[in-house]
Design a protein around this motif. Structure first.
Motif, PDB file in Angstrom:
ATOM      1  N   TYR A   7       0.834  -1.198   0.000  1.00  0.00           N
ATOM      2  CA  TYR A   7       0.000   0.000   0.000  1.00  0.00           C
ATOM      3  C   TYR A   7       0.875   1.258   0.000  1.00  0.00           C
ATOM      4  O   TYR A   7       0.683   2.168  -0.814  1.00  0.00           O
ATOM      5  CB  TYR A   7      -0.902  -0.030   1.231  1.00  0.00           C
ATOM      6  N   GLY A  31       1.145   4.080  -2.958  1.00  0.00           N
ATOM      7  CA  GLY A  31       0.791   5.453  -2.607  1.00  0.00           C
ATOM      8  C   GLY A  31       1.914   6.397  -3.007  1.00  0.00           C
ATOM      9  O   GLY A  31       1.697   7.462  -3.600  1.00  0.00           O
ATOM     10  N   ARG A  37      -6.506   3.753 -13.318  1.00  0.00           N
ATOM     11  CA  ARG A  37      -6.727   2.911 -12.141  1.00  0.00           C
ATOM     12  C   ARG A  37      -6.117   1.535 -12.365  1.00  0.00           C
ATOM     13  O   ARG A  37      -5.416   0.992 -11.515  1.00  0.00           O
ATOM     14  CB  ARG A  37      -8.231   2.753 -11.925  1.00  0.00           C
ATOM     15  N   ILE A  60      -6.732  -0.478  -3.673  1.00  0.00           N
ATOM     16  CA  ILE A  60      -7.896   0.346  -4.048  1.00  0.00           C
ATOM     17  C   ILE A  60      -7.678   1.828  -3.727  1.00  0.00           C
ATOM     18  O   ILE A  60      -7.858   2.676  -4.606  1.00  0.00           O
ATOM     19  CB  ILE A  60      -9.174  -0.216  -3.387  1.00  0.00           C
ATOM     20  N   PRO A  61      -7.252   2.184  -2.490  1.00  0.00           N
ATOM     21  CA  PRO A  61      -7.099   3.628  -2.214  1.00  0.00           C
ATOM     22  C   PRO A  61      -6.108   4.330  -3.138  1.00  0.00           C
ATOM     23  O   PRO A  61      -6.463   5.362  -3.718  1.00  0.00           O
ATOM     24  CB  PRO A  61      -6.645   3.655  -0.759  1.00  0.00           C
ATOM     25  N   PRO A  62      -4.878   3.782  -3.341  1.00  0.00           N
ATOM     26  CA  PRO A  62      -3.982   4.508  -4.259  1.00  0.00           C
ATOM     27  C   PRO A  62      -4.534   4.582  -5.682  1.00  0.00           C
ATOM     28  O   PRO A  62      -4.370   5.607  -6.356  1.00  0.00           O
ATOM     29  CB  PRO A  62      -2.677   3.706  -4.219  1.00  0.00           C
ATOM     30  N   ARG A  76      -7.672   4.743  -6.545  1.00  0.00           N
ATOM     31  CA  ARG A  76      -8.672   5.810  -6.531  1.00  0.00           C
ATOM     32  C   ARG A  76      -8.003   7.174  -6.624  1.00  0.00           C
ATOM     33  O   ARG A  76      -8.430   8.043  -7.371  1.00  0.00           O
ATOM     34  CB  ARG A  76      -9.452   5.746  -5.222  1.00  0.00           C
ATOM     35  N   ARG A  77      -6.955   7.308  -5.785  1.00  0.00           N
ATOM     36  CA  ARG A  77      -6.287   8.599  -5.739  1.00  0.00           C
ATOM     37  C   ARG A  77      -5.729   8.952  -7.124  1.00  0.00           C
ATOM     38  O   ARG A  77      -5.798  10.089  -7.576  1.00  0.00           O
ATOM     39  CB  ARG A  77      -5.162   8.563  -4.711  1.00  0.00           C
TER      40      ARG A  77
END
Lengths: 899, 119
Positions: free
Chosen positions: A793, A797, A821, A881-883, A885-886
């Motif tokens: 993660y 990021g 993505r 998923i979070p990175p 999305r970012r």
């Protein structure tokens, strides 16, 4: 761990890693030659010193590399020192002067500057030190366990001279059998390898008169035993040779715990009389509290005082404990003892084929758990490596973010060495905070382990986080600081300086080192997960094993039969069963001499009545007297015939109910009922008629095959002086405990009730050790996996953050958000998959260390391997998923305007 | 400590450097041979770690005392092995060191400080 290969393998890997500390020029010039030299030296060290020699050599060589890396660098700046007149940077300490005060002052200054820099970004400090605290704390706790249980010597003077003496029958794979009295006497009088030797046999007695009657466990010891061990009594005296005689006055030495519990720790207890096993004994002494127990539970010691039956040649009930004579090693002493036993065997055929087995006392006590503890230590060590890699990733990222700062400092004239010192002192601070928190983790974890491990670990009463555990913690923290701090510091200083000022922040920085670290974390987590998965599957299968009886709702308790004639004892059993059966919630009641999952089975031999076999060729047979109600109370299925050996009196021909395993061994494929077998290992075995056949029952472990059993009537086996009562209830079995106690008290107030437990609990206890190790390895594996996923993660990021501009440009040129993505996810999964692949290969190499603990699954178990892969990849996917999305949320306008 | 002086003949050698030169005097050796030879020459008192050894070899090569040998590892040898040889400067340095030690011995003998002599 396990049998190491003859090539250095893992050691070479460590060594190669350590070489990274050396300056690149030296590594380029001689790195491969150094590896080769190391490999040769390692081979020689291993040949002479075994795996320990190899380990020692590796440690020494790695320390040498560290020393050299410092020395070589000290040599260099000294040459160029004149080119850097001080640096003149605020906050960077001047060159360390040669005086001690100067050095300490410089270090102090470095630490203060670093602390200030760290506090500016407290998130890094918090995450990094907490990660390390978990890893270091778990390691220190595990080390405390290993140290207390395995490493610390036993509390005898010159404990390493003490050896256990047994005999083995190598031809039959039988190791460590008890000695006969004659074996012992022969060794005592003739063995020159021993300066002295004692013998012990475990025993249980009923103690009456101190509170309620209780069954206590202890040892019968020969006259020289205490002198051999060399530990003095705390109060009074220990047992000496004149005590060891049937005609001598009866005496007893108490354990410290029994003395405190039953006698209130009163020194006046010494010299008084107690009733032990129905006979008056004089208390002559109390051993100190830290006297290492001879077995699981030592409450008292009485003289051996063998009777004539026990002195027979066929009677093997003694364990020898000897002290090696000066200058004699284990091998010589073994050879000497072997010669003596061989002499014996020439005269006495009963002793044929016996070989002497000498086991160091320490090995004997901890041998059974050492491998598992080292396995756990290895697992938790890998967790620490994952934590270090994780923090190294963080610290590299931080280095990237500070590239500008470092570059400016360099440009202003700070020498490289000074910057490295600054970065190193930062990692020391992080490691120090981690270690302090880790100490707290260690103390609480050790308590948890002590709680779980009670009765599972020998010597667990010694368990504590002591000075050596704290030393270990400090060393581990220092090692971490080197792993996660020093190497990245060199990398950061080497790679960032120069480039950064030229390029500004315009090109995306390389994330290769971070990607490698993330992949390494995934790899190590995969190794742990495979091990944990296999252990977990084994435990699950073990728990599903059928014990052969129905344990639910069954209460059992130990009691000693009252003194009296056999008829009176049988009468007592009848009364006991009758009164308990009268109770409304009781479904059935039975009594048995031994009980499954309680140590103390008795074995003998059996053969068909139409065969005549030498004793050692006969079938092993386990025998226990039972009452007829036993089978119903335990829920053992009756396959054929009757369950009523109890209706046969002492005058009738001997009968038995046997289990299917015995039928299969003696009459495979045939009916057992009505047949006769010969029971006993001597010249005159007892013909015994089979009146019934019951289902097999596991008696020591769910992992073992059922043993051949014969259940015989108490009336025909009057030697039983103790037994277990088994009660099946329709309700909660624990409610019956008080009823059981009061019924027994009414029948005979001198009869002690002891070791009350449900049968489910007894089976559960037998699973405690596998459950403990599975839980621990599982927890370590999950921790490692969590850290690894966080590593992936963090990596992605960072990549997304570093490429905002590039992503913005792509989007401005019309790239789809979904494509952006997908790119991030693909890259992240690529790193995870690479790590996973390496991890699975490594797991394949290491998996044999858990072989000994597998049950019902193979180490190639596809469920485990596929499961680990799926689990790790899906966890990595979630973390991506979070990175992702970012990345897809980047606003092209904002990204480009930020220029 | 620094070896800035390019003429090695008058600077005392470290015991390890001297032992390495003595080990190489009979012929070219690879790293592990040197470790063993140094240990046996010193009667077991000088045991060097691999890192220390190669740092010393690098320094001595820089000072011109030794050089990479033309000997290459044979077909059934570890291919990573690297052989070293002594240079003329190395021989000179070893000789100079021996001479220095001889002087030390002579002084010690005068002062009655040789082992085995009366005290």
């Amino acid at each position: 761990m396990g049998d190491a290969p003859d090539r250095p393998g893992l050691s070479a890997l460590f060594y190669r890693t350590a070489l990274l500390l050396l300056p690149a020029s030296l590594r380029r010039e001689a790195g491969r030659a150094m590896e080769s030299t190391f490999a040769e030296g390692w081979g020689a060290a291993r040949n002479t010193g075994g795996w320990l020699g190899g380990l020692r050599y590796t440690m020494k060589e790695m320390a040498d590399v560290v020393r050299t890396s410092v020395r070589v660098r000290l040599r260099r700046p000294a040459r160029r020192g004149k080119q850097h007149p001080g640096g003149g940077l605020r906050g960077l300490s001047p060159l360390p002067s040669t005086s001690v005060e100067g050095v300490i002052g410089a270090i102090w200054m470095d630490l203060r500057v670093s602390a200030r820099a760290l506090l500016k970004r407290p998130a890094y400090l918090a995450v990094a030190s907490l990660t390390l605290a978990g890893g270091i704390g778990a390691n220190a706790a595990m080390f405390a366990v290993v140290n207390s249980v395995v490493l610390r010597p036993l509390a005898y003077p010159d404990a390493d001279e003490l050896v256990m003496v047994h005999y083995s029958l190598p031809r039959f794979g039988f190791e460590r059998g008890p000695l006969s009295y004659h074996n012992f006497k022969a060794l005592e009088s003739r063995a020159r390898g021993f300066s002295s030797i004692g013998a012990v046999a475990s025993t249980q007695r009923t103690l009456v008169g101190q509170g309620h009657p209780r069954q206590i466990r202890g040892w019968r010891v020969s006259g020289d035993l205490f002198a051999t061990l060399g530990v003095d009594a705390a109060v009074g005296r220990y047992l000496v040779p004149v005590d060891d005689d049937l005609r001598a006055p009866r005496v007893v030495v108490l354990s410290h715990a029994l003395w405190v519990n039953a006698f209130g720790g009163d020194e006046g207890a010494v010299g008084t009389d107690v009733r032990l096993g129905g006979q008056r004994h004089t208390v002559v002494g109390v051993m100190p509290a830290d006297f290492p127990p001879l077995g699981d539970e030592d409450q008292f010691w009485v003289p051996l005082a063998l009777d004539s039956d026990e002195m027979e040649r066929g009677s093997n009930l003694l364990q020898g404990i000897a002290r090696l004579a000066d200058g004699v090693d284990l091998r010589e002493a073994t050879a000497d003892a072997a010669t003596i036993l061989a002499d014996e065997a020439r005269t006495w055929p009963e002793d044929a084929d016996r070989a002497a087995v000498l086991t160091p006392r320490h090995e004997y006590v901890v041998g059974s758990v050492r491998h598992q503890l080292l396995l756990l230590m290895g697992a938790v060590g890998v967790v620490l490596l994952v934590a270090c890699a994780n923090v190294a990733g963080l610290s590299l990222t931080r280095g990237t973010q500070r590239a500008q700062e470092l570059a400016v400092r360099t440009a202003l004239g700070a020498p490289r060495g000074r910057l490295i010192r600054l970065l190193v002192s930062e990692s020391l601070i992080v490691a120090g905070v981690g270690a302090a928190l880790g100490a707290a983790v260690a103390v609480s974890l050790t308590r948890v382990v002590a709680g779980w491990g009670a009765a599972q670990l020998p010597r667990q009463e010694l368990l504590s986080v002591d000075a050596s555990a704290l030393l270990f913690l400090t060393v581990a923290a220092g090692g971490c600081a080197v792993l996660f701090g020093v190497i990245p510091a060199f990398t950061a200083v080497r790679s960032q300086i120069g480039r950064t000022l030229k390029d500004g922040a315009r090109t995306a920085p390389s994330h290769r080192p971070q990607a490698l670290l993330a992949a390494a974390q995934v790899a190590m987590a995969a190794v742990l997960l495979v091990g944990a998965g296999l252990l977990g599957r084994s435990l699950a299968l073990l728990q599903e094993e059928d014990p052969g009886f129905r344990p639910d709702g069954v209460l059992s308790a130990f009691f000693a039969l009252p003194n009296g004639s056999p008829e009176e004892q049988i009468g007592f059993l009848d009364d006991l069963e009758g009164r308990l059966r009268f109770h409304p919630s009781v479904e059935s009641v039975g009594v048995s001499w031994t009980l499954p999952f309680v140590p103390g089975e008795a074995s003998t031999k059996a053969m068909r009545d139409d065969q005549l076999l030498a004793p050692r060729e006969r079938t092993d047979l386990y025998v226990t007297p039972v009452t007829p109600g036993f089978f119903r109370a335990m829920g053992i299925a009756v396959l054929d015939g009757a369950t009523v050996p109890g209706s046969h009196s002492a005058d009738d021909p001997p009968v038995a109910v046997v289990n299917q395993a015995l039928v299969d061994a003696l009459w495979p494929g045939e009916d057992g009922v009505g047949r006769t077998f010969l029971r006993g290992g001597g010249d005159d075995p007892t013909p015994t008629r089979v009146v019934g056949v019951v289902e097999n029952m596991r008696t020591t472990s769910l992992a073992e095959a059922a043993k051949p059993y014969a259940y015989v009537p108490f009336a025909q086996n009057v030697w039983a002086d103790r037994a277990f009562v088994v009660v099946r209830t329709s309700g909660d079995p624990l409610v019956l405990i008080s009823t059981l106690r009061s019924v027994v008290r009414e029948l005979d107030p001198t009869v002690p009730i002891d070791r009350v437990a449900t049968m489910s609990a007894r089976i559960g206890d037998s699973l405690a050790r596998p459950r403990l190790r599975t839980t621990l390895v599982g927890a370590f594996a999950l921790l490692g996996a969590l850290l690894a996923v966080l590593g992936v993660y963090g990596l992605m990021g960072l990549m997304v953050a570093g490429r905002t501009r590039e992503i913005g440009v792509r989007m401005a040129l019309g790239a789809d958000r979904a494509v952006v993505r997908r790119d991030v996810v693909r890259q992240g999964l690529g790193v995870a998959a690479a790590g996973l692949a390496v991890g699975l290969i490594a797991a394949a190499l290491f998996v044999r260390v858990v072989d000994a603990y597998l049950f019902g699954v193979d180490r190639t178990d596809p469920v485990t391997w596929v499961g680990v892969a799926v689990l790790l990849l899906s966890a990595a996917l979630l973390a991506l998923i979070p990175p992702a999305r970012r990345a897809s949320a980047v606003d092209p306008l904002v990204a480009l305007r930020a220029e | 400590m620094t070896r800035d002086d390019p003429t090695p003949s008058d600077a005392p050698l470290t015991p390890l450097s001297h032992a390495i030169l003595l080990a190489l005097a009979d012929g070219d050796l690879h790293g592990y041979n040197i470790v063993q030879e140094v240990e046996s020459l010193s009667g077991g008192t000088l045991r060097t770690g691999t890192g220390t050894l190669y740092a010393a070899l690098q320094r001595m090569a820089g000072d011109g005392l030794i050089a990479d040998s033309d000997t290459l590892p044979g077909p059934d040898e570890d291919q990573r092995r690297k052989y070293y040889r002594i240079t003329e400067a190395g021989r000179a340095a070893a000789r100079a060191e021996a001479a220095r030690l001889q002087r030390v011995l002579a002084i010690a003998a005068r002062k009655d400080l040789l082992p085995g002599t009366s005290r």
